[in-house]
Design a protein around this motif. Structure first.
Motif, PDB file in Angstrom:
ATOM      1  N   TRP A  88      -4.734   5.729  -5.006  1.00 49.62           N
ATOM      2  CA  TRP A  88      -4.592   4.854  -3.849  1.00 49.62           C
ATOM      3  C   TRP A  88      -4.974   3.415  -4.207  1.00 49.62           C
ATOM      4  CZ3 TRP A  88      -7.070   6.344   1.492  1.00 49.62           C
ATOM      5  CH2 TRP A  88      -6.492   5.586   2.493  1.00 49.62           C
ATOM      6  N   LEU A  89      -6.047   3.246  -4.966  1.00 54.93           N
ATOM      7  CA  LEU A  89      -6.476   1.916  -5.393  1.00 54.93           C
ATOM      8  C   LEU A  89      -5.412   1.237  -6.237  1.00 54.93           C
ATOM      9  CD1 LEU A  89      -8.739  -0.261  -5.828  1.00 54.93           C
ATOM     10  CD2 LEU A  89      -9.344   1.047  -7.868  1.00 54.93           C
ATOM     11  N   ILE A  90      -4.845   1.966  -7.187  1.00 53.17           N
ATOM     12  CA  ILE A  90      -3.831   1.378  -8.060  1.00 53.17           C
ATOM     13  C   ILE A  90      -2.573   1.017  -7.273  1.00 53.17           C
ATOM     14  CG2 ILE A  90      -2.267   1.882  -9.981  1.00 53.17           C
ATOM     15  CD1 ILE A  90      -4.580   3.389 -11.235  1.00 53.17           C
ATOM     16  N   LEU A  91      -2.169   1.869  -6.337  1.00 57.05           N
ATOM     17  CA  LEU A  91      -1.003   1.534  -5.517  1.00 57.05           C
ATOM     18  C   LEU A  91      -1.248   0.270  -4.701  1.00 57.05           C
ATOM     19  CD1 LEU A  91       0.367   4.917  -4.154  1.00 57.05           C
ATOM     20  CD2 LEU A  91       1.371   3.433  -5.876  1.00 57.05           C
ATOM     21  N   GLN A  92      -2.438   0.123  -4.157  1.00 54.76           N
ATOM     22  CA  GLN A  92      -2.742  -1.072  -3.375  1.00 54.76           C
ATOM     23  C   GLN A  92      -2.764  -2.323  -4.267  1.00 54.76           C
ATOM     24  OE1 GLN A  92      -2.878  -1.464  -0.113  1.00 54.76           O
ATOM     25  NE2 GLN A  92      -2.415   0.695   0.097  1.00 54.76           N
ATOM     26  N   LEU A  93      -3.362  -2.202  -5.449  1.00 50.26           N
ATOM     27  CA  LEU A  93      -3.396  -3.344  -6.364  1.00 50.26           C
ATOM     28  C   LEU A  93      -1.995  -3.722  -6.836  1.00 50.26           C
ATOM     29  CD1 LEU A  93      -6.554  -2.494  -8.491  1.00 50.26           C
ATOM     30  CD2 LEU A  93      -6.327  -4.263  -6.744  1.00 50.26           C
ATOM     31  N   LEU A  94      -1.164  -2.708  -7.135  1.00 54.50           N
ATOM     32  CA  LEU A  94       0.210  -3.001  -7.535  1.00 54.50           C
ATOM     33  C   LEU A  94       1.001  -3.631  -6.395  1.00 54.50           C
ATOM     34  CD1 LEU A  94       1.330  -0.012  -9.763  1.00 54.50           C
ATOM     35  CD2 LEU A  94       1.295  -2.411 -10.376  1.00 54.50           C
ATOM     36  N   ASN A  95       0.787  -3.163  -5.187  1.00 50.42           N
ATOM     37  CA  ASN A  95       1.466  -3.748  -4.035  1.00 50.42           C
ATOM     38  C   ASN A  95       1.066  -5.212  -3.867  1.00 50.42           C
ATOM     39  OD1 ASN A  95       3.148  -3.721  -1.717  1.00 50.42           O
ATOM     40  ND2 ASN A  95       1.323  -3.563  -0.451  1.00 50.42           N
ATOM     41  N   ASP A  96      -0.231  -5.514  -4.007  1.00 47.38           N
ATOM     42  CA  ASP A  96      -0.682  -6.897  -3.915  1.00 47.38           C
ATOM     43  C   ASP A  96      -0.071  -7.752  -5.023  1.00 47.38           C
ATOM     44  OD1 ASP A  96      -2.176  -6.239  -1.731  1.00 47.38           O
ATOM     45  OD2 ASP A  96      -4.080  -6.091  -2.833  1.00 47.38           O
ATOM     46  N   LEU A  97      -0.016  -7.211  -6.231  1.00 46.10           N
ATOM     47  CA  LEU A  97       0.578  -7.937  -7.349  1.00 46.10           C
ATOM     48  C   LEU A  97       2.060  -8.194  -7.115  1.00 46.10           C
ATOM     49  CD1 LEU A  97       0.197  -9.136 -10.185  1.00 46.10           C
ATOM     50  CD2 LEU A  97       0.685  -6.867 -11.100  1.00 46.10           C
ATOM     51  N   PHE A  98       2.791  -7.181  -6.631  1.00 48.15           N
ATOM     52  CA  PHE A  98       4.217  -7.352  -6.350  1.00 48.15           C
ATOM     53  C   PHE A  98       4.445  -8.388  -5.252  1.00 48.15           C
ATOM     54  CE2 PHE A  98       5.181  -2.750  -7.811  1.00 48.15           C
ATOM     55  CZ  PHE A  98       5.151  -3.162  -9.133  1.00 48.15           C
ATOM     56  N   GLU A  99       3.588  -8.404  -4.224  1.00 47.32           N
ATOM     57  CA  GLU A  99       3.725  -9.397  -3.157  1.00 47.32           C
ATOM     58  C   GLU A  99       3.481 -10.804  -3.677  1.00 47.32           C
ATOM     59  OE1 GLU A  99       1.148  -8.243   0.028  1.00 47.32           O
ATOM     60  OE2 GLU A  99       2.457  -6.588   0.652  1.00 47.32           O
ATOM     61  N   ARG A 100       2.509 -10.968  -4.560  1.00 49.43           N
ATOM     62  CA  ARG A 100       2.237 -12.293  -5.134  1.00 49.43           C
ATOM     63  C   ARG A 100       3.382 -12.755  -6.023  1.00 49.43           C
ATOM     64  NH1 ARG A 100      -3.933 -13.514  -6.280  1.00 49.43           N
ATOM     65  NH2 ARG A 100      -4.834 -12.485  -4.463  1.00 49.43           N
ATOM     66  N   VAL A 101       3.946 -11.833  -6.778  1.00 45.43           N
ATOM     67  CA  VAL A 101       5.041 -12.194  -7.676  1.00 45.43           C
ATOM     68  C   VAL A 101       6.292 -12.581  -6.885  1.00 45.43           C
ATOM     69  CG1 VAL A 101       6.611 -11.193  -9.398  1.00 45.43           C
ATOM     70  CG2 VAL A 101       4.165 -10.915  -9.649  1.00 45.43           C
ATOM     71  N   GLU A 102       6.513 -11.921  -5.740  1.00 43.58           N
ATOM     72  CA  GLU A 102       7.677 -12.258  -4.913  1.00 43.58           C
ATOM     73  C   GLU A 102       7.619 -13.685  -4.404  1.00 43.58           C
ATOM     74  OE1 GLU A 102       8.023  -9.470  -1.739  1.00 43.58           O
ATOM     75  OE2 GLU A 102       8.550  -7.809  -3.061  1.00 43.58           O
ATOM     76  N   GLN A 103       6.427 -14.240  -4.258  1.00 46.45           N
ATOM     77  CA  GLN A 103       6.276 -15.607  -3.774  1.00 46.45           C
ATOM     78  C   GLN A 103       6.464 -16.644  -4.875  1.00 46.45           C
ATOM     79  OE1 GLN A 103       2.414 -15.554  -1.980  1.00 46.45           O
ATOM     80  NE2 GLN A 103       3.060 -14.203  -0.317  1.00 46.45           N
ATOM     81  N   CYS A 104       6.510 -16.190  -6.109  1.00 44.80           N
ATOM     82  CA  CYS A 104       6.658 -17.106  -7.248  1.00 44.80           C
ATOM     83  C   CYS A 104       8.126 -17.347  -7.558  1.00 44.80           C
ATOM     84  CB  CYS A 104       5.970 -16.529  -8.476  1.00 44.80           C
ATOM     85  SG  CYS A 104       4.200 -16.350  -8.282  1.00 44.80           S
ATOM     86  N   ASP A 105       8.369 -18.436  -8.274  1.00 44.26           N
ATOM     87  CA  ASP A 105       9.716 -18.757  -8.724  1.00 44.26           C
ATOM     88  C   ASP A 105       9.950 -18.039 -10.062  1.00 44.26           C
ATOM     89  OD1 ASP A 105      12.218 -19.918  -8.855  1.00 44.26           O
ATOM     90  OD2 ASP A 105      11.466 -21.740  -9.826  1.00 44.26           O
ATOM     91  N   VAL A 106      10.683 -16.944 -10.004  1.00 44.50           N
ATOM     92  CA  VAL A 106      10.921 -16.092 -11.172  1.00 44.50           C
ATOM     93  C   VAL A 106      12.360 -16.286 -11.632  1.00 44.50           C
ATOM     94  CG1 VAL A 106      10.958 -13.707 -11.976  1.00 44.50           C
ATOM     95  CG2 VAL A 106       9.269 -14.415 -10.298  1.00 44.50           C
TER      96      VAL A 106
END
Length: 185
Positions: A137-155
């Motif tokens: 559960w912790l890893i899923l939450q951390l990955l979700n937070d990371l994916f949300e932050r990356v979506e806000q970046c210019d990739v």
């Protein structure tokens, strides 16, 4: 008592295999993740001690080789029951189609087959299930937070989607690899 604390911390932070699962790279964010995290944690919590009990019963009759064949239907039933239980508690408008295979694939092999069979006693199997579920559960939450932050970046365009998710998952795996040896004597 300290053995249980080390087992709990080890299962939650060190000995997890969540980051090596290929299905995790395509884990959908948002409402589906809020379902997958607690459901898989509950599945691992229940499956690890049940797998331990099943293995001990089979070994008593010298039928240990049947463990995998018997534990998979048990895990499928558990995953189905947890999905039905959580669907009753969740709002019906949330899209939860096709989560049973994902739930079964992520939680079952992880919690029951690995933690349940390597435990020396029932309390340790239960602690491994608890730690493994919370770690998942912790890893899923951390990955979700990371994916949300990356979506806000210019990739750059070639890296959007699955390639960037695989890179993020690999970086998360390397970060948790640094915790190996935690609690080792």
């Amino acid at each position: 008592m300290s053995e249980f604390i080390f087992v709990l911390i080890g299962a939650a932070l060190v000995n997890h295999l969540v980051l090596s699962l290929p299905a995790l790279a395509g884990t959908p964010p948002g409402a589906r993740l809020r379902f997958i995290g607690p459901a898989t944690a509950l599945l691992i919590l229940l499956a690890a001690p049940l797998s331990w009990l099943l293995q001990r019963q089979l070994q008593a009759f010298d039928l240990g080789y049947l463990h995998l064949m018997l534990v998979l239907p048990l895990l499928a039933t558990l995953a189905w029951g947890i999905q039905v239980l959580i669907l009753r508690w969740q709002r019906p408008e949330q899209p939860l189609d096709g989560l049973l295979p994902l739930l079964l694939g992520n939680g079952a092999g992880l919690g029951a087959l690995l933690a349940g069979t390597s435990a020396e006693s029932f309390p340790i199997a239960l602690t491994l299930g608890l730690g493994g579920g919370l770690g998942f559960w912790l890893i899923l939450q951390l990955l979700n937070d990371l994916f949300e932050r990356v979506e806000q970046c210019d990739v750059p365009t070639p890296f959007r989607g699955a390639p960037l998710q695989l890179i993020c998952t690999g970086l998360m795996g390397m970060a948790f690899l640094g915790l190996n040896g935690l609690g080792a004597a």
